[in-house]
Design a protein around this motif. Structure first.
Motif, PDB file in Angstrom:
ATOM      1  N   MET A   1       0.835  -1.203   0.000  1.00  0.00           N
ATOM      2  CA  MET A   1       0.000   0.000   0.000  1.00  0.00           C
ATOM      3  C   MET A   1       0.871   1.255   0.000  1.00  0.00           C
ATOM      4  N   ALA A   2       1.929   1.268   0.780  1.00  0.00           N
ATOM      5  CA  ALA A   2       2.823   2.430   0.821  1.00  0.00           C
ATOM      6  C   ALA A   2       3.445   2.674  -0.549  1.00  0.00           C
ATOM      7  N   HIS A   3       3.871   1.610  -1.202  1.00  0.00           N
ATOM      8  CA  HIS A   3       4.480   1.747  -2.523  1.00  0.00           C
ATOM      9  C   HIS A   3       3.442   2.234  -3.548  1.00  0.00           C
ATOM     10  N   ALA A   4       2.238   1.697  -3.485  1.00  0.00           N
ATOM     11  CA  ALA A   4       1.173   2.124  -4.397  1.00  0.00           C
ATOM     12  C   ALA A   4       0.866   3.606  -4.205  1.00  0.00           C
ATOM     13  N   ARG A   5       0.856   4.070  -2.969  1.00  0.00           N
ATOM     14  CA  ARG A   5       0.609   5.491  -2.707  1.00  0.00           C
ATOM     15  C   ARG A   5       1.730   6.357  -3.277  1.00  0.00           C
ATOM     16  N   GLU A   6       2.970   5.906  -3.115  1.00  0.00           N
ATOM     17  CA  GLU A   6       4.109   6.645  -3.688  1.00  0.00           C
ATOM     18  C   GLU A   6       3.991   6.725  -5.213  1.00  0.00           C
ATOM     19  N   LEU A   7       3.650   5.597  -5.839  1.00  0.00           N
ATOM     20  CA  LEU A   7       3.483   5.576  -7.296  1.00  0.00           C
ATOM     21  C   LEU A   7       2.358   6.501  -7.746  1.00  0.00           C
ATOM     22  N   ALA A   8       1.240   6.455  -7.051  1.00  0.00           N
ATOM     23  CA  ALA A   8       0.111   7.304  -7.410  1.00  0.00           C
ATOM     24  C   ALA A   8       0.489   8.776  -7.308  1.00  0.00           C
TER      25      ALA A   8
END
Length: 51
Positions: free
Chosen positions: A10-17
């Motif tokens: 989830m943290a990585h997905a938020r960074e990507l977004a």
């Protein structure tokens, strides 16, 4: 890409977004994350990061 925890994914997905919105201006769509083993799925909408 593989993560040890859902929180890491989830943290990585938020960074990507956030990076996609900053670099491209996209605000429609989402980052979709799937857990192949457990069957879990969540989305991070790009509109969340359109500040």
């Amino acid at each position: 890409m593989s993560f040890d925890t859902e929180q890491g994914a989830m943290a990585h997905a938020r960074e990507l977004a956030a990076e996609l919105v900053r670099s491209t201006g996209l605000v429609r769509g989402a980052i979709v994350v799937e857990n192949e083993e457990a069957g879990g799925l969540f989305e991070v909408p790009l509109a969340t990061w359109n500040n």
